[in-house]
Scaffold this active site. Structure first.
Site, mmCIF file in Angstrom:
data_model
loop_
_atom_site.group_PDB
_atom_site.id
_atom_site.type_symbol
_atom_site.label_atom_id
_atom_site.label_comp_id
_atom_site.label_asym_id
_atom_site.label_seq_id
_atom_site.Cartn_x
_atom_site.Cartn_y
_atom_site.Cartn_z
ATOM 1 N N TYR A 147 0.827 -1.210 0.000
ATOM 2 C CA TYR A 147 0.000 0.000 0.000
ATOM 3 C C TYR A 147 0.861 1.260 0.000
ATOM 4 O O TYR A 147 0.340 2.363 0.162
ATOM 5 C CB TYR A 147 -0.921 0.023 1.220
ATOM 6 C CG TYR A 147 -2.027 -0.998 1.180
ATOM 7 C CD1 TYR A 147 -1.733 -2.356 1.240
ATOM 8 C CD2 TYR A 147 -3.348 -0.618 1.092
ATOM 9 C CE1 TYR A 147 -2.727 -3.308 1.207
ATOM 10 C CE2 TYR A 147 -4.362 -1.568 1.067
ATOM 11 C CZ TYR A 147 -4.051 -2.904 1.121
ATOM 12 O OH TYR A 147 -5.043 -3.837 1.098
ATOM 13 N N LYS A 217 4.999 -14.418 4.752
ATOM 14 C CA LYS A 217 5.274 -15.406 3.704
ATOM 15 C C LYS A 217 6.780 -15.336 3.447
ATOM 16 O O LYS A 217 7.244 -15.175 2.311
ATOM 17 C CB LYS A 217 4.442 -15.050 2.456
ATOM 18 C CG LYS A 217 4.515 -16.041 1.335
ATOM 19 C CD LYS A 217 3.666 -17.272 1.530
ATOM 20 C CE LYS A 217 3.860 -18.229 0.390
ATOM 21 N NZ LYS A 217 3.111 -19.498 0.560
ATOM 22 N N ASP A 250 -0.856 -18.066 3.741
ATOM 23 C CA ASP A 250 -1.767 -19.007 3.068
ATOM 24 C C ASP A 250 -2.233 -20.085 4.045
ATOM 25 O O ASP A 250 -3.419 -20.394 4.151
ATOM 26 C CB ASP A 250 -1.106 -19.625 1.837
ATOM 27 C CG ASP A 250 0.283 -20.179 2.112
ATOM 28 O OD1 ASP A 250 0.884 -19.792 3.139
ATOM 29 O OD2 ASP A 250 0.785 -20.995 1.324
ATOM 30 N N ASP A 274 -5.049 -7.133 5.816
ATOM 31 C CA ASP A 274 -6.337 -6.792 5.214
ATOM 32 C C ASP A 274 -7.120 -8.075 4.937
ATOM 33 O O ASP A 274 -8.310 -8.202 5.258
ATOM 34 C CB ASP A 274 -6.068 -6.036 3.903
ATOM 35 C CG ASP A 274 -7.306 -5.372 3.341
ATOM 36 O OD1 ASP A 274 -8.301 -5.253 4.084
ATOM 37 O OD2 ASP A 274 -7.278 -4.959 2.168
HETATM 38 MG MG MG Z 1 -10.567 -4.541 3.366
#
Ligand code: MG
Ligand code: NAI
Length: 378
Positions: A147, A217, A250, A274
């Protein structure tokens, strides 16, 4: 994350935004009024209308307002991709090179609201609970990672040249012509990682939580997630009483579904945070229950995690509980714990009783009827 000392009076920025943002904030106000917080609620312009007519969805006057308040409540905004957004500008503003960026993302970065705190609790009696006794708290890093806003499409020639020289894997892309590939940079800093991970451990200590799980990850995304994990290992040494746990992003989506009770506090870089916070919110009732705080050292902005839901806008149909719980989080952050508890207990009582429910919970009560029922129980 600093939680404030109680004050005699507060200034709260009130940012309804677009669509159902307006309705859920109206509902939250009914509940806040009932706990008699000595606050001045100051309206701030934000959202699509201001993009269209002024070329800025977060006008400077709203930024100035945010500099003067103790906290803010935010409803939701409508966002559209850059090209679609430009098409909707009023004719005078078209072709001026204005670029749409989500105001909530801008607020997070501008005011360094580095913690995105998302508690996910299954309140007894909620027919939407995936399992009973879920009580997870997600800490999502809120200003960095994918982001960061460092993105290229098309990718400039200078950057292609540099990457050709310094990155072997890049050769797989370097023969593609302009416009055939794009680059979004994932940027994670030691300082930013330390702040969010420390906030999670600090919260665990303060609230007697047993375990903090670091989501990453690092086996594949070695540079950035590797850094995040290394920082986490260092921070954890300062909190020996709390169990340090780590998981690949994951794998954890699967394990969270299989046994949410194995988890307690989770902390993740922005994008993974998120995603897992939406998963966790769904386990406790979905978007109507997903509440969130964007918290910095000086300012905090509280909001439901859902968007402006254009298809329900103006209908007063949607569930205001996410926003009412966000208002509860704001009171906690202001140090008004008693008032926060009043709101949470009344909300839990209304959920348990099950007489007044919005459509998502299988009922047909309106947004404001839920708020009034909660207010009645305070
Ligand atoms: Mg969201
Ligand atoms: P959305 O979250 O607005 O709504 C998706 C669907 O979820 C709705 O159609 C409705 O079925 C359900 N829903 C949402 N809130 C609910 C509530 N309180 N009670 C019951 N059901 C609820 O997501 P969507 O439709 O993808 O996005 C709409 C707009 O909102 C877009 O412009 C998007 O960019 C923006 N958005 C803004 C956010 C923000 O302001 N923080 C976050 C997410 C999306």
């Amino acid at each position: 994350m600093s939680e404030n000392q109680k004050k005699d009076s507060y200034k709260i920025a009130w940012l309804p935004g677009d669509g159902i943002g307006i309705e859920v904030l109206e509902a939250a106000k009914i509940v806040l009024d009932k706990v008699n917080l000595n606050a001045e609620y100051i309206h701030g312009d934000i959202g699509w209308e201001f993009w269209r007519t002024e070329g800025d969805a977060l006008p400077q006057r709203t930024i100035d307002l945010l500099k003067t308040v103790d906290a803010a409540m935010f409803g939701a905004i409508t966002s559209k991709p850059v090209k679609a957004a430009e098409e909707e500008l009023v004719p005078e503003l078209k072709g001026k090179g204005l670029v749409y960026r989500s105001p909530i993302v801008r607020m997070r970065q501008m005011f360094d609201l580095y913690t995105c705190l998302r508690p996910c609790k299954s309140y007894p009696g909620n027919p939407l609970n995936y399992k009973e006794n879920i009580d997870l708290v997600v800490f999502r890093e809120n200003t960095e990672d994918l982001y960061a806003g460092v993105e290229f499409n098309p990718v400039p020639d200078e950057l292609v040249e540099v990457l050709k020289n310094i990155s072997k894997p890049f050769s797989a892309f370097s023969t593609l012509s302009k416009g055939e590939f794009a680059i979004s940079c994932k940027i994670n800093t030691k300082k930013g990682s330390d702040k969010i991970i420390r906030a999670a451990f600090q919260y665990a200590r303060k609230h007697n939580r047993k375990k903090v799980t670091i989501v990453h990850k690092a086996n594949v995304v070695r540079a950035t997630d590797g850094l995040f994990l290394d920082v986490a290992k260092e921070v954890a040494k300062d909190y020996p009483e709390i169990i340090f746990d780590e998981a690949n992003v994951d794998a954890i989506t699967m394990w969270l579904l299989k046994n949410p009770h194995n988890y307690d506090v989770l902390v993740a870089p922005n994008l993974y945070g998120d995603i897992i916070s939406d998963l966790c919110a769904q386990m406790v009732g979905g978007l109507g229950f997903g509440c969130s705080g964007n918290i910095g050292n000086e300012l905090a902005v509280f909001e439901p995690t859902h968007g402006s839901a254009p298809k329900y806008a103006g209908m007063y149909k949607v569930n205001p509980i996410a926003t009412i719980l966000a208002a509860k989080m704001m009171l906690d952050w202001l140090g008004e714990t008693e008032k926060a508890n009043l709101i949470e207990n009344a909300t839990a009582a209304v959920i348990k009783e099950g007489k007044v429910r919005t459509y998502d919970m299988g009922g047909n009560s309106t947004t404001l009827e839920i708020a009034e029922e909660i207010a009645k129980k305070i």
